[in-house]
Design a protein around this motif. Sequence first.
Motif, mmCIF file in Angstrom:
data_model
loop_
_atom_site.group_PDB
_atom_site.id
_atom_site.type_symbol
_atom_site.label_atom_id
_atom_site.label_comp_id
_atom_site.label_asym_id
_atom_site.label_seq_id
_atom_site.Cartn_x
_atom_site.Cartn_y
_atom_site.Cartn_z
ATOM 1 N N PRO A 74 13.016 -16.449 -6.068
ATOM 2 C CA PRO A 74 12.989 -15.559 -4.902
ATOM 3 C C PRO A 74 14.115 -15.919 -3.929
ATOM 4 O O PRO A 74 14.428 -17.097 -3.755
ATOM 5 C CB PRO A 74 11.619 -15.850 -4.276
ATOM 6 C CG PRO A 74 10.785 -16.410 -5.383
ATOM 7 C CD PRO A 74 11.749 -17.166 -6.254
ATOM 8 N N ALA A 75 14.713 -14.902 -3.341
ATOM 9 C CA ALA A 75 15.774 -15.143 -2.360
ATOM 10 C C ALA A 75 15.215 -15.932 -1.182
ATOM 11 O O ALA A 75 14.111 -15.672 -0.723
ATOM 12 C CB ALA A 75 16.340 -13.810 -1.878
ATOM 13 N N VAL A 134 18.924 -11.265 -11.504
ATOM 14 C CA VAL A 134 18.907 -12.062 -12.727
ATOM 15 C C VAL A 134 20.287 -12.614 -13.016
ATOM 16 O O VAL A 134 21.301 -11.964 -12.770
ATOM 17 C CB VAL A 134 18.422 -11.242 -13.949
ATOM 18 C CG1 VAL A 134 16.950 -10.895 -13.811
ATOM 19 C CG2 VAL A 134 19.265 -10.003 -14.186
ATOM 20 N N ASP A 193 5.075 -7.991 -3.839
ATOM 21 C CA ASP A 193 5.792 -6.733 -4.074
ATOM 22 C C ASP A 193 5.435 -6.135 -5.434
ATOM 23 O O ASP A 193 5.360 -4.912 -5.578
ATOM 24 C CB ASP A 193 7.308 -6.960 -3.998
ATOM 25 C CG ASP A 193 7.765 -7.221 -2.580
ATOM 26 O OD1 ASP A 193 6.964 -7.012 -1.635
ATOM 27 O OD2 ASP A 193 8.924 -7.641 -2.394
ATOM 28 N N THR A 217 -5.325 0.922 1.021
ATOM 29 C CA THR A 217 -5.515 1.532 2.336
ATOM 30 C C THR A 217 -4.265 1.429 3.194
ATOM 31 O O THR A 217 -3.799 2.418 3.773
ATOM 32 C CB THR A 217 -6.687 0.826 3.062
ATOM 33 O OG1 THR A 217 -7.833 0.861 2.214
ATOM 34 C CG2 THR A 217 -6.985 1.505 4.395
ATOM 35 N N ASP A 218 -3.683 0.232 3.239
ATOM 36 C CA ASP A 218 -2.616 -0.019 4.214
ATOM 37 C C ASP A 218 -1.215 0.064 3.624
ATOM 38 O O ASP A 218 -0.250 0.250 4.360
ATOM 39 C CB ASP A 218 -2.771 -1.430 4.813
ATOM 40 C CG ASP A 218 -4.042 -1.561 5.616
ATOM 41 O OD1 ASP A 218 -4.631 -0.519 5.969
ATOM 42 O OD2 ASP A 218 -4.447 -2.702 5.882
ATOM 43 N N THR A 219 -1.086 -0.138 2.337
ATOM 44 C CA THR A 219 0.251 -0.292 1.778
ATOM 45 C C THR A 219 0.651 0.871 0.891
ATOM 46 O O THR A 219 1.797 1.297 0.904
ATOM 47 C CB THR A 219 0.321 -1.611 0.971
ATOM 48 O OG1 THR A 219 -0.092 -2.674 1.822
ATOM 49 C CG2 THR A 219 1.726 -1.872 0.470
ATOM 50 N N VAL A 220 -0.293 1.348 0.105
ATOM 51 C CA VAL A 220 0.031 2.416 -0.838
ATOM 52 C C VAL A 220 -0.356 3.753 -0.210
ATOM 53 O O VAL A 220 -1.478 3.903 0.285
ATOM 54 C CB VAL A 220 -0.732 2.203 -2.158
ATOM 55 C CG1 VAL A 220 -0.506 3.369 -3.112
ATOM 56 C CG2 VAL A 220 -0.307 0.898 -2.795
ATOM 57 N N THR A 221 0.580 4.675 -0.226
ATOM 58 C CA THR A 221 0.256 6.002 0.306
ATOM 59 C C THR A 221 -0.403 6.832 -0.789
ATOM 60 O O THR A 221 -0.286 6.537 -1.978
ATOM 61 C CB THR A 221 1.525 6.732 0.764
ATOM 62 O OG1 THR A 221 2.435 6.799 -0.332
ATOM 63 C CG2 THR A 221 2.177 6.005 1.921
ATOM 64 N N GLN A 276 14.556 -6.344 -14.079
ATOM 65 C CA GLN A 276 15.998 -6.521 -14.313
ATOM 66 C C GLN A 276 16.244 -7.191 -15.666
ATOM 67 O O GLN A 276 17.152 -6.818 -16.406
ATOM 68 C CB GLN A 276 16.626 -7.364 -13.204
ATOM 69 C CG GLN A 276 16.742 -6.653 -11.869
ATOM 70 C CD GLN A 276 17.397 -7.533 -10.801
ATOM 71 O OE1 GLN A 276 17.814 -8.657 -11.070
ATOM 72 N NE2 GLN A 276 17.481 -7.028 -9.580
ATOM 73 N N THR A 300 1.951 3.909 5.005
ATOM 74 C CA THR A 300 0.629 4.508 5.171
ATOM 75 C C THR A 300 0.364 4.750 6.657
ATOM 76 O O THR A 300 1.002 4.163 7.526
ATOM 77 C CB THR A 300 -0.468 3.579 4.629
ATOM 78 O OG1 THR A 300 -0.365 2.332 5.291
ATOM 79 C CG2 THR A 300 -0.312 3.390 3.135
ATOM 80 N N PRO A 314 20.533 -15.378 2.444
ATOM 81 C CA PRO A 314 20.664 -15.388 0.983
ATOM 82 C C PRO A 314 21.247 -14.081 0.464
ATOM 83 O O PRO A 314 21.122 -13.044 1.104
ATOM 84 C CB PRO A 314 19.217 -15.527 0.501
ATOM 85 C CG PRO A 314 18.396 -14.908 1.583
ATOM 86 C CD PRO A 314 19.141 -15.165 2.879
ATOM 87 N N ASP A 368 5.751 8.878 1.724
ATOM 88 C CA ASP A 368 5.428 8.249 0.442
ATOM 89 C C ASP A 368 5.271 6.740 0.510
ATOM 90 O O ASP A 368 4.654 6.144 -0.375
ATOM 91 C CB ASP A 368 6.557 8.528 -0.574
ATOM 92 C CG ASP A 368 6.676 10.004 -0.895
ATOM 93 O OD1 ASP A 368 5.725 10.754 -0.607
ATOM 94 O OD2 ASP A 368 7.725 10.402 -1.430
ATOM 95 N N ARG A 383 1.256 1.391 -6.443
ATOM 96 C CA ARG A 383 1.969 2.602 -6.019
ATOM 97 C C ARG A 383 2.225 3.496 -7.241
ATOM 98 O O ARG A 383 1.951 4.696 -7.206
ATOM 99 C CB ARG A 383 3.282 2.189 -5.346
ATOM 100 C CG ARG A 383 3.995 3.297 -4.648
ATOM 101 C CD ARG A 383 5.095 2.768 -3.746
ATOM 102 N NE ARG A 383 4.551 2.143 -2.545
ATOM 103 C CZ ARG A 383 4.878 0.944 -2.065
ATOM 104 N NH1 ARG A 383 5.766 0.210 -2.707
ATOM 105 N NH2 ARG A 383 4.311 0.471 -0.973
#
Lengths: 338, 338, 338, 338
Positions: free
Chosen positions: A251-252, B254, A276, A22-26, A133, B26, B249, B23, A283
Amino acid sequence: MTVRVGVIGAGWIGKEHIRRLTDTVTGARVTAVTDIDAVRAEEAAAPVGARVLPDGAAVVAADDVDAVLVTSWGPTHAEHVLNAIAAGKPVFCEKPLATTAEDCLRIVEAETAHGRRLVQVGFMRRYDTGYRQMKQVIDAGRIGEPLIVHCAHRNPTVPESYTSEMAALDTAVHEVDVLRWLLDDEIVSTQVITPRATSKRFAHLKDPQIMLFETAKGVRIDLEVFVNCQYGYDIQCEAVGEEGLVRLPDPAAVGVRTAARHSTEVLTDWVGRFRDAFDTEFREWIEGIAAGEEPTGPSAWDGYAATVITAATVEALQSGRVVATDLKPRPAFYGGAA
Amino acid sequence: MTVRVGVIGAGWIGKEHIRRLTDTVTGARVTAVTDIDAVRAEEAAAPVGARVLPDGAAVVAADDVDAVLVTSWGPTHAEHVLNAIAAGKPVFCEKPLATTAEDCLRIVEAETAHGRRLVQVGFMRRYDTGYRQMKQVIDAGRIGEPLIVHCAHRNPTVPESYTSEMAALDTAVHEVDVLRWLLDDEIVSTQVITPRATSKRFAHLKDPQIMLFETAKGVRIDLEVFVNCQYGYDIQCEAVGEEGLVRLPDPAAVGVRTAARHSTEVLTDWVGRFRDAFDTEFREWIEGIAAGEEPTGPSAWDGYAATVITAATVEALQSGRVVATDLKPRPAFYGGAA
Amino acid sequence: MTVRVGVIGAGWIGKEHIRRLTDTVTGARVTAVTDIDAVRAEEAAAPVGARVLPDGAAVVAADDVDAVLVTSWGPTHAEHVLNAIAAGKPVFCEKPLATTAEDCLRIVEAETAHGRRLVQVGFMRRYDTGYRQMKQVIDAGRIGEPLIVHCAHRNPTVPESYTSEMAALDTAVHEVDVLRWLLDDEIVSTQVITPRATSKRFAHLKDPQIMLFETAKGVRIDLEVFVNCQYGYDIQCEAVGEEGLVRLPDPAAVGVRTAARHSTEVLTDWVGRFRDAFDTEFREWIEGIAAGEEPTGPSAWDGYAATVITAATVEALQSGRVVATDLKPRPAFYGGAA
Amino acid sequence: MTVRVGVIGAGWIGKEHIRRLTDTVTGARVTAVTDIDAVRAEEAAAPVGARVLPDGAAVVAADDVDAVLVTSWGPTHAEHVLNAIAAGKPVFCEKPLATTAEDCLRIVEAETAHGRRLVQVGFMRRYDTGYRQMKQVIDAGRIGEPLIVHCAHRNPTVPESYTSEMAALDTAVHEVDVLRWLLDDEIVSTQVITPRATSKRFAHLKDPQIMLFETAKGVRIDLEVFVNCQYGYDIQCEAVGEEGLVRLPDPAAVGVRTAARHSTEVLTDWVGRFRDAFDTEFREWIEGIAAGEEPTGPSAWDGYAATVITAATVEALQSGRVVATDLKPRPAFYGGAA
């Protein structure tokens, strides 16, 4: 085109994915929700304007459902996925695809008979930037042929309900999938070594465990699963090849120097670590459906393999022996040689 | 509620944000587009089903436009932003807010008269995870009072059209904004030192430049701007306080070991470096509008400050002297003491 | 007081230590040298003003020899060490102490009968700054009780004369010693897993190998030995405990950013990696002798344990089975409980 | 041949070097010591079997002194060094070579007249492994022509006796020397900027300070000197060139993960940071003397330059202006073009 999604199962992960769609994926909208607990279904459906339907079959059948998301209790997954295949609708099934090899194979057969991929299984690590990566580096031949992979999967703590078997079924299953994909290889045997247990666990639990996998090409994987490591949620992966190695990044995080220490934060939560990846996973799934394409994510075959390999790992834990996974040959439909 | 956005300016960044609002974010839909080049407007509008309108005023006035995005040529920004304020519509203006201090102040006055914040300026670094972590560390007092900030802003190359003044106006402007926010402080003087120029530049360009800023609280900032550094796009920031320091950071990447080297990739492109920041910037902007809230991002006042400080930096470059920024006092409407 | 050292064996490592005792370590002087090759002995002795003696017995017996350094061919070590004990002279024996458990035990018994420690075995990793920091962290309880150790020992290439057995006997032996010391624990079983072999090796060699050790306290150790890894000489060690982990650092090296890469050099040579450790090892050995103290480095018992454990690892490699090390109980003379 | 060293000045650093020449560096012996405090001289001399002499002149003149080490109070350095030159004996003088430009030039002239280099000044950073790696990278052209150097020199705290001028004279002097060497370039101007002062200092002290140097080739150097930074002893140096950059590494230290933090130790003490550099400095000095070679370390000319540049930096601090260093042209004797 907006993809209309019907959701079967409105527990924590179901709600999380409803929010994500709903909120993140278009390009997506949740139109129908069901759950064995009708109140829970209503709580999940109302904020996004979706209907509550009585059961999974109704969700699959609904006219305003273009694609199905299965986030119900594991043992019910197979039924819902098979329904979706029968209806010819794309279906995203959270892990596991099914709790038995037999049910997984029924899905594989149904999808094969349908003749077009409809099923995607919810292994999100393939969508993590770091793993992607790594795969680029390996596929580009920069480390030569892979020979060994060292992994660690650490959680700060688990509740009392977490059993020794879940180390394979719920935790290592992520590495099982992502390593098969990373190496483009199959796991043929599995073994579990149990170090001295940490005192910081519930007494029934074997923790940590070291799992040893062998692939068809002879790659050896060692995976430390340590779910009461206390200090954080920490995922490590290093692939060693004939000419070099590649390592998953942490993670950074900002570096801080105070009081004679240089320090960076370690996450304590898998949600933050793979947020993410989840977003990208959904997505790409929605984009594929909108484009009328077959899914490119983990397939029913991958779901079958994960179920078989993790079950074999449980057997290895219980027996103390090396256990062959005895996977069936990969069918041509799923990219196999046959 | 879907926020309907009208876009003024369909160049590269305009198209990028149209894509983002369509895209990636949302809750938004681009409904109207204009550009001085009608063909370009049509190319941007058609794929997302938006109308092409003759000019910015028409976009601002359109009934199906809830919020305005200004991505036109810099000198036209002020007019469009003032129109949006007059229409009482939220407006997101890519940097710069306006090219003169006078125009910025006209916007500030208009918004103040309107009595409610409508304007947000497109400084995306405040939305970068690393800078946000830095701000948390600083605001939590973990490094004590900030005293010095060391920064570097490096691009691999720039085209011949890039002038020495643009080092301040287009490049350093990002640090100017993010440092004012990071430190919750104002820049009161500026100075530019020009090291030996790199041979890998167009002859008219002074590159690299070292900018020295002083804040109202006495914090000193040194910023290396080096836009032909060849090796990559590299953003560095380290804040030194009374008890410690915090450092931005590098992006996670990788690690690869081959041929007697451990290496990680350095980005070569700002788009990749700040993609997530742009996404978050627009996501939060749209969410705020949908919720009927005033924008929380960089304000018209921040846009004014950035324009004044970068203009003073150009003067410093040209004169070789320390130049006072002589900003007006921050009005109470924008959080000032007065 | 200058410690006068007699050297038995003037091959590469013997010459290296003669140079070290002459040029790097203060308080020592090499006064006598022997080798089965008299020319080689002369070449080693002449530059430092030492005498050439006919054999090891003569070196041990010489009046101007206070301490003996054994750097001859492995199978001859036991004889020289036993001679030194009989003469009551401190003796530093390069690894292995002896090539059979029986010979090691004869040394242990002779030293015990002598009643005072005279023997030190040349395991230099205990003198590496990184391993010493790890031990401090573990001993201080900062990671809680150790449960797992992950190690890698990688060389770029080995010559054709290097055999599969040498992976344990010559290579892993360093980890065997340093881990027993790091954990203050004993290795009770060993197992070897052979991944797909690298194509970049001589055909007779099993490379890489993964060795799995279990300690008396239940700690599990996995050690990747990969002696044709191509990319560098790389030593990794990570100890995971109940509350955290500690990891051996890579050697400090300048970071370079060029051509879209951040890179640091990886060493290609163990000599550079452990030069400081060798220096410290000999410096402390000489200081102890000068001070009339018993040696504090790896003991005859440690030499016995290393020989037994690596022999068991060779058996594990050949048999494919888990092999118990069946070490005798540690005598009280060597710090054992009995 | 053992180099017999006479030591003038038995304070902390004198004693430290006596210990170094005795215990750490081979081929040297301290034979004579003097100090204005005879008790202190005796305490330093006795443990190493050296004689106490009444004054510096006696040390220089002594038959059993091959080389002189000057570690007395700065203002007396010139006299002792000139004496040594007159006696034709190699002399190592701790920084500063002399406290005035005039005295430095007298030494330069005396040494030039002597016709052979005898003097080495105690700038130890040139012997640090990290700086040496930086120089190799720069000299190999890997970063192209250097354009900018960013440096930081941080101490946790300083005593009340430390004055604002000492930031240049005692602290930045190390960067002044190492950067001239690293860049093979001369510093032609200097400027000091004073950020807001830390509250964690004695009131008379300007701390931190930012020093800005310009070289003959146009390289710009910014150096943060912060001697009450609280968190540690931290030396940073990054050289940016036309094609890339190179950065001094932090000292290697084990990584520890506990309590949601990955951390490494930051040193708190310059003695630990540069111990190896001091050792190498003296080892190479002694080796050169033993080999009958001229010293290759920092020369009398380097000592002159450091004194002039740091004095100009004090003037810059006091005046607030850019100050030209007005160094004389480097004579051919010291590698100059003339």
